[in-house]
Design a protein around this motif. Structure first.
Motif, PDB file in Angstrom:
ATOM      1  N   SER A  88       0.910  -1.210  -0.071  1.00 46.99           N
ATOM      2  CA  SER A  88      -0.018   0.049   0.196  1.00 46.99           C
ATOM      3  C   SER A  88       0.759   1.169  -0.217  1.00 46.99           C
ATOM      4  N   HIS A  89       0.360   2.227  -0.824  1.00 47.12           N
ATOM      5  CA  HIS A  89       1.248   3.466  -0.988  1.00 47.12           C
ATOM      6  C   HIS A  89       0.539   4.851  -0.143  1.00 47.12           C
ATOM      7  N   ALA A  90      -0.388   4.576   0.321  1.00 50.08           N
ATOM      8  CA  ALA A  90      -1.214   5.716   1.074  1.00 50.08           C
ATOM      9  C   ALA A  90      -1.356   6.906   0.223  1.00 50.08           C
ATOM     10  N   ILE A  91      -2.046   6.594  -0.885  1.00 48.84           N
ATOM     11  CA  ILE A  91      -2.302   7.595  -2.044  1.00 48.84           C
ATOM     12  C   ILE A  91      -3.694   7.930  -2.263  1.00 48.84           C
ATOM     13  N   SER A  92      -4.492   8.910  -2.081  1.00 50.38           N
ATOM     14  CA  SER A  92      -5.555   9.102  -2.354  1.00 50.38           C
ATOM     15  C   SER A  92      -5.871  10.044  -3.464  1.00 50.38           C
ATOM     16  N   LEU A  93      -6.752   9.597  -4.329  1.00 50.18           N
ATOM     17  CA  LEU A  93      -7.162  10.434  -5.761  1.00 50.18           C
ATOM     18  C   LEU A  93      -8.719  10.704  -5.596  1.00 50.18           C
ATOM     19  N   THR A  94      -9.178  11.855  -5.522  1.00 50.50           N
ATOM     20  CA  THR A  94     -10.703  12.170  -5.868  1.00 50.50           C
ATOM     21  C   THR A  94     -10.785  12.963  -7.156  1.00 50.50           C
ATOM     22  N   ALA A  95     -11.920  12.922  -7.509  1.00 51.71           N
ATOM     23  CA  ALA A  95     -12.416  13.938  -8.509  1.00 51.71           C
ATOM     24  C   ALA A  95     -13.689  14.174  -8.644  1.00 51.71           C
ATOM     25  N   SER A  96     -14.188  15.185  -8.919  1.00 52.10           N
ATOM     26  CA  SER A  96     -15.546  15.649  -9.095  1.00 52.10           C
ATOM     27  C   SER A  96     -15.627  16.912 -10.103  1.00 52.10           C
ATOM     28  N   VAL A  97     -17.193  16.846 -10.360  1.00 49.35           N
ATOM     29  CA  VAL A  97     -17.457  17.921 -11.332  1.00 49.35           C
ATOM     30  C   VAL A  97     -18.860  18.491 -11.321  1.00 49.35           C
ATOM     31  N   HIS A 148       5.774   8.633  -1.146  1.00 48.25           N
ATOM     32  CA  HIS A 148       5.383   7.845  -2.574  1.00 48.25           C
ATOM     33  C   HIS A 148       4.738   9.261  -3.508  1.00 48.25           C
ATOM     34  N   LEU A 149       5.517  10.169  -3.469  1.00 43.80           N
ATOM     35  CA  LEU A 149       4.773  11.428  -4.217  1.00 43.80           C
ATOM     36  C   LEU A 149       5.178  11.094  -5.756  1.00 43.80           C
ATOM     37  N   GLU A 150       6.170  10.281  -5.997  1.00 47.00           N
ATOM     38  CA  GLU A 150       6.376  10.078  -7.639  1.00 47.00           C
ATOM     39  C   GLU A 150       5.309   9.217  -8.004  1.00 47.00           C
ATOM     40  N   THR A 151       5.252   8.153  -7.512  1.00 43.38           N
ATOM     41  CA  THR A 151       4.027   7.075  -7.679  1.00 43.38           C
ATOM     42  C   THR A 151       2.794   7.857  -7.835  1.00 43.38           C
ATOM     43  N   ALA A 152       2.381   8.803  -6.819  1.00 43.92           N
ATOM     44  CA  ALA A 152       1.295   9.534  -6.831  1.00 43.92           C
ATOM     45  C   ALA A 152       1.048  10.237  -8.131  1.00 43.92           C
ATOM     46  N   PHE A 153       1.984  10.992  -8.312  1.00 44.88           N
ATOM     47  CA  PHE A 153       1.895  11.925  -9.655  1.00 44.88           C
ATOM     48  C   PHE A 153       1.869  11.045 -10.828  1.00 44.88           C
ATOM     49  N   SER A 154       2.378   9.858 -10.850  1.00 46.94           N
ATOM     50  CA  SER A 154       2.272   8.901 -12.058  1.00 46.94           C
ATOM     51  C   SER A 154       0.716   8.727 -12.103  1.00 46.94           C
ATOM     52  N   TYR A 155       0.219   8.199 -10.974  1.00 46.46           N
ATOM     53  CA  TYR A 155      -1.258   7.796 -11.003  1.00 46.46           C
ATOM     54  C   TYR A 155      -2.120   8.949 -11.598  1.00 46.46           C
ATOM     55  N   LEU A 156      -1.752  10.215 -10.920  1.00 49.86           N
ATOM     56  CA  LEU A 156      -2.577  11.337 -11.549  1.00 49.86           C
ATOM     57  C   LEU A 156      -2.562  11.630 -12.864  1.00 49.86           C
ATOM     58  N   GLY A 157      -1.358  11.557 -13.374  1.00 49.90           N
ATOM     59  CA  GLY A 157      -0.991  11.774 -14.822  1.00 49.90           C
ATOM     60  C   GLY A 157      -1.787  10.565 -15.565  1.00 49.90           C
ATOM     61  N   MET A 158      -1.829   9.383 -15.059  1.00 54.32           N
ATOM     62  CA  MET A 158      -2.422   8.310 -15.656  1.00 54.32           C
ATOM     63  C   MET A 158      -4.140   8.426 -15.898  1.00 54.32           C
ATOM     64  N   SER A 159      -4.551   8.937 -14.540  1.00 59.69           N
ATOM     65  CA  SER A 159      -6.025   9.015 -14.727  1.00 59.69           C
ATOM     66  C   SER A 159      -6.262  10.228 -15.298  1.00 59.69           C
ATOM     67  N   LEU A 160      -5.754  11.221 -15.775  1.00 57.86           N
ATOM     68  CA  LEU A 160      -6.233  12.402 -16.530  1.00 57.86           C
ATOM     69  C   LEU A 160      -5.816  12.147 -18.015  1.00 57.86           C
ATOM     70  N   ALA A 161      -4.793  11.345 -18.273  1.00 57.73           N
ATOM     71  CA  ALA A 161      -4.352  11.214 -19.741  1.00 57.73           C
ATOM     72  C   ALA A 161      -5.010  10.047 -20.113  1.00 57.73           C
ATOM     73  N   ARG A 162      -5.370   8.811 -19.541  1.00 54.79           N
ATOM     74  CA  ARG A 162      -5.834   7.738 -19.943  1.00 54.79           C
ATOM     75  C   ARG A 162      -7.264   7.119 -18.934  1.00 54.79           C
ATOM     76  N   PRO A 163      -8.103   7.997 -18.673  1.00 58.19           N
ATOM     77  CA  PRO A 163      -9.160   7.663 -17.619  1.00 58.19           C
ATOM     78  C   PRO A 163      -9.757   6.248 -18.374  1.00 58.19           C
ATOM     79  N   ARG A 164     -10.154   5.287 -17.306  1.00 56.73           N
ATOM     80  CA  ARG A 164     -10.799   4.040 -17.516  1.00 56.73           C
ATOM     81  C   ARG A 164     -12.273   4.331 -17.109  1.00 56.73           C
ATOM     82  N   LEU A 165     -13.037   4.095 -18.022  1.00 59.30           N
ATOM     83  CA  LEU A 165     -14.475   4.038 -17.723  1.00 59.30           C
ATOM     84  C   LEU A 165     -15.258   2.650 -17.924  1.00 59.30           C
TER      85      LEU A 165
END
Length: 75
Positions: free
Chosen positions: A1-10, A25-42
């Motif tokens: 576990s990396h203790a990373i939290s990502l939330t989004a709202s609109v 874990h900041l590098e991993t967190a930013f990697s996840y953030l970039g992935m969620s914005l560039a390649r969202p999974r629906l």
């Protein structure tokens, strides 16, 4: 576990994304953030589950007298 939290709202005017992470874990967190914005999974199942939930909540809201008064005042 990396203790990373990502939330989004609109809403009607804004899209808000928030990320929390331990500094180690900041590098991993930013990697996840970039992935969620560039390649969202629906996922179809998750979207359908959310759609059904929102329809149910809207139906309940229509039965609330306070909401009905507020809605009449808005129209």
């Amino acid at each position: 576990s990396h203790a990373i939290s990502l939330t989004a709202s609109v809403d009607d005017e804004y899209f808000h994304v928030s990320m929390e992470s331990l500094s180690e874990h900041l590098e991993t967190a930013f990697s996840y953030l970039g992935m969620s914005l560039a390649r969202p999974r629906l996922d179809k199942e998750a979207l359908e589950r959310t759609r059904r939930l929102l329809i149910s909540l809207l139906a309940q809201q229509q039965q609330n007298p306070g909401y009905r008064v507020w809605k009449a005042w808005q129209d």
